[in-house]
Design an enzyme around this catalytic site. Structure first.
Site, PDB file in Angstrom:
ATOM      1  N   ASP A 330      -0.673  -2.721   5.227  1.00  0.00           N
ATOM      2  CA  ASP A 330      -0.744  -3.591   4.058  1.00  0.00           C
ATOM      3  C   ASP A 330       0.619  -4.194   3.748  1.00  0.00           C
ATOM      4  OD1 ASP A 330       0.081  -0.908   3.376  1.00  0.00           O
ATOM      5  OD2 ASP A 330       0.089  -1.558   1.291  1.00  0.00           O
ATOM      6  N   GLU A 331       0.602  -5.288   3.009  1.00  0.00           N
ATOM      7  CA  GLU A 331       1.797  -5.899   2.415  1.00  0.00           C
ATOM      8  C   GLU A 331       2.962  -5.972   3.417  1.00  0.00           C
ATOM      9  OE1 GLU A 331       1.104  -4.805  -2.272  1.00  0.00           O
ATOM     10  OE2 GLU A 331       2.219  -3.360  -1.070  1.00  0.00           O
TER      11      GLU A 331
END
EC number: 3.2.1.52
Length: 763
Positions: A330-331
């Site tokens: 993620d991210e």
């Protein structure tokens, strides 16, 4: 008999002795999570020192857990007899299912597996006095009602997450956390071990992960959005040794909890790059992050990086026997990759389209390695970007869209959306709640969660493995605060993932939870008790007050004084025709139980009028709906996720307020949240359109002061009338363009900005 009617009759009787004469007290007890089938039979079973347990080696864990629980929790010492029998039953459909039958002279626990029997023991545990939990039950017998329970879980994945990268917690507390999962029939502990702010697992081949990556120089004080940011100047860190990890995993296994480790990649890896700068794209020395957020330092796609990660994973696999290894995903900002020759050459050599496909390549390469070791990957829903790795399981956190997309591609999914699963969000409107990242997730919303997203067919729904609650610890430095944030929301989640939807009833759950709090007290768990709080809302009849628990009264005042046992009892909505301040609290017959609820209502010209918005607010931040923008109630000054703020992700807004009659208008006030660290940006401009009584329109525009140092952007628009004209307004339209795409150098770069708007006050 329907379940919700049965539960009111479930009792256990504990005998108390006084002056040589026998007395007894009947106490109501109810099981959480709610069983599939639950009936009451005549008679009762006496648990005392003449009772014994019989079992084969197939049920060693569950039987010995029960024996230890009874003997360490009371003065009762069990003998060798068949009073409590563990029986193998291959006809039970689920490996985690069980049957618990309590007869006057015998208890039978039937299951196909030891794990199923273990869950039967957890139900039996809740039929015993709470004093068994801490060893303070001093009587020599307990009377248990004769019941029949047939039970099995709705979902196979029932989990809780804990982030130890931001703040770390002792091994003893990790075990206590696991024990809580056990009691609630959860089966998965997701241990988030690596982050930008700290690497928390010993990797012997790379000692700098312990020497450098595990420690940060200081820690942010207060909220990320506070300006200017301040730090405590104190080094913080630590890590779990491999022996400690083995201890935790073995402890969990003995309680049928699977521990899934998370080793973040390619993003959230600044701590590892601080230890080994050659893993990054620039090769430059960086520090372990000292504040929260998303950082541009991510793993480079060079072969040396994959060699490092494979070495790390080899040691992780030795410690964790779980089928799944969580790889994050993620991210992961692509800024470094865009200017890195190695990464750009990798894109060309592999025939990739862009950096998103490069991330997919990165994930797929790690997946191939783990598959070769007999393991599967699970990752946050960003792993969908650029194409999903062949065998990956998706953990959907940014809503349900990723879950639907993955399930339609026949990939397994674990549901963990921010809207219902992020227990680092505020759980109450009370001003005295501990600092949290933001958002608003009350108990009832957790309980309302349906892990099967809309838009899936029956066949596609089979790919939804279950759900989990998440606890990120940026703002949670102590174990007591961990407990406060997860309890009782973890309890609600346990019923979401175990109990069938037709057996769920929130009012009944609250009744069971009120009693379950006593068990938490005995276990020294620092839960948040919001059952005696008041919820208020403005409806057509006036201001309505509600509380969760039954057989309590709400008393209120309108003169600014604190409510007391002598104050007026609330019985119907309070009329509101002017500016009003309501103070109220929940009382029993003797005293105030909860905190004082205070609501100030600003009775302006739009209250109760008709309002429409061109788009629906995001489901995670729907507040009180469109009507909440003109109900006379302003949202919190510090939180953007309460029920008065409305949140929209990337949408241009057009808000229409129909006053229903011609009115003199002097001004319009509203405000926007501007917490840019949470991807929230006030708009750069607002357009006002007034439809006048004669059918004509007046249009105006203002620019906002969208400064990064301001968490709240106030708007006070003065409606200037042409001279000598008596202008009356019937309809007001606000056009609010979204800020747009978050720019480079900001948290959430490349994503659409959020817009959060509060009360629109018409004077």
């Amino acid at each position: 008999m329907p379940f919700k009617k049965i539960t009111a009759f479930i009792v256990f009787i504990s005998f108390l002795y006084s002056c040589g004469s026998q007395t007894h007290e009947v106490l109501e007890t109810q099981i959480i999570p709610a069983p599939t089938k639950h009936t009451i039979n005549k008679g009762s079973f006496t648990l005392n020192s003449s009772v014994g347990i019989s079992y084969t080696k197939d049920f060693k864990i569950s039987a010995e857990f029960l024996k230890t629980f009874i003997e360490e929790g009371s003065q009762i010492k069990l003998k060798e007899s068949k009073s409590i029998a563990f029986i193998k039953d291959e006809s039970i459909s689920s490996a985690e299912g069980y049957s618990l039958q309590i007869f006057p002279n015998r208890i039978e626990i039937k299951a196909k597996t030891d794990q199923g029997a273990f869950y039967a023991v957890q139900s039996l545990r809740q039929l015993l006095p709470v004093e068994f939990e801490n060893g303070t039950f001093n009587e020599d017998k307990v009377i248990i009602p004769c019941v029949t329970i047939e039970d099995n879980p709705q979902f196979k994945y029932r989990g809780m997450h804990l982030d130890v990268g931001r703040h770390m917690f002792s091994v003893n507390f990790i075990k206590k956390y696991i024990d809580a999962l056990v009691m609630l029939k959860m089966n998965t502990f997701h241990w988030h071990l690596t982050e930008d702010q700290g690497w928390r697992i010993e990797i012997k081949k790379y000692p700098k992960l312990q020497e450098v990556a595990a420690f940060r120089n200081e820690t942010l004080i207060g909220h990320y959005s506070n300006q200017p940011q301040q730090f405590d100047g104190k080094q913080y860190g630590g890590f779990y040794t491999q022996d400690e990890v083995k201890d935790v995993v073995a402890y969990a296994k003995s309680r049928f909890i699977t521990v899934i480790p998370e080793i973040e990649l390619p993003g959230h890896s600044q701590a590892a790059i601080a230890a080994y700068p050659e893993l990054g794209c620039t090769g430059k020395q960086v520090e372990v992050a000292t504040k929260w957020g998303v950082f541009e330092e991510i793993y480079c796609t060079k072969d040396e990086t994959f060699e490092f990660l494979e070495d790390v994973l080899d040691e992780v696999l030795e410690l964790f026997p779980s089928e799944y290894i969580h790889i994050g995903g993620d991210e992961a900002p692509k800024t470094r990759w865009k200017t890195c020759d190695v990464c750009q050459n990798r894109i060309k050599a592999e025939g990739l389209k862009d950096e998103h496909q490069l991330q997919s390549y990165f994930i797929a390469r790690i997946e191939t390695y783990l598959n070769s070791k007999g393991r599967q990957i699970i990752g946050w829903d960003e792993i969908l970007e650029g194409g999903l790795a062949p065998n990956a399981t998706v953990m959907s956190w940014r809503g349900t869209e990723g879950a639907v997309e993955a399930a339609k591609q026949k990939h397994n999914v674990v549901m963990s959306p921010t809207s219902h699963s992020y227990f680092d969000y505020y759980q109450s409107d009370n001003d005295n709640e501990p600092l949290a990242i933001g958002g608003y997730l009350p108990l009832e919303k957790v309980y309302s969660f349906n892990p099967i997203p809309e838009g899936l067919s029956k066949e596609e729904s089979q790919y939804i493995l279950g759900a989990q609650g998440n606890l990120w610890t940026e703002y949670i430095p102590t174990s007591k605060q961990v407990e406060y944030m997860v309890f009782p929301r973890m309890i609600a989640m346990s019923e979401v993932v175990w109990s069938k939807p037709e057996h769920k009833n929130y009012a009944d759950f609250v009744s069971r939870l009120e009693y379950f709090h006593k068990r938490l007290d005995a276990l020294d768990i620092n839960y948040a008790n919001h059952l005696f709080e008041i919820e208020g809302s403005l409806i057509a009849e006036g201001y309505q007050l509600k509380t969760l628990t039954k057989n309590k009264s709400i008393r209120f005042t309108l003169d600014g004084s604190k409510p007391s046992i002598n104050s007026e009892v609330y019985s119907k909505p309070i009329p509101v025709t002017k500016n009003t301040m309501i103070n109220a609290a929940v009382f029993n017959d003797k005293e105030q139980l909860g905190s004082i609820f205070t609501q100030t209502i600003n009775y302006h010209k739009a209250v109760g009028k008709k309002i429409t918005i061109n788009v629906e607010p995001n489901k995670a931040y729907s507040g009180s709906g469109a009507d909440g923008l003109i109900n006379g109630i302003s949202g919190s000054d510090t939180r953007y996720g309460d029920k008065e703020w409305l949140g929209f992700w990337g949408d241009d807004l057009e808000i229409t307020i129909d006053l229903g009659e011609e009115m003199d208008i002097n001004s319009i006030e509203t405000r926007f949240h501007n917490g840019q660290g949470q991807w929230i940006y006030a708009p750069n401009e607002i357009w006002f359109k007034f439809q006048l009584a004669d059918g004509s329109t007046v249009t105006d525009k203002i620019n906002t002061q969208n400064e990064v140092t301001k968490n709240l952007v106030d708007i006070n628009y003065i409606f200037t009338k042409p001279k000598h004209l008596d202008i009356k307004v019937k309809t007001i339209i606000l056009k609010i363009p979204n800020y747009g795409i978050i720019p480079e150098g900001k948290q959430g770069v490349g994503n659409k900005a959020w817009t959060f708007i509060d009360e629109i006050i018409i004077n």
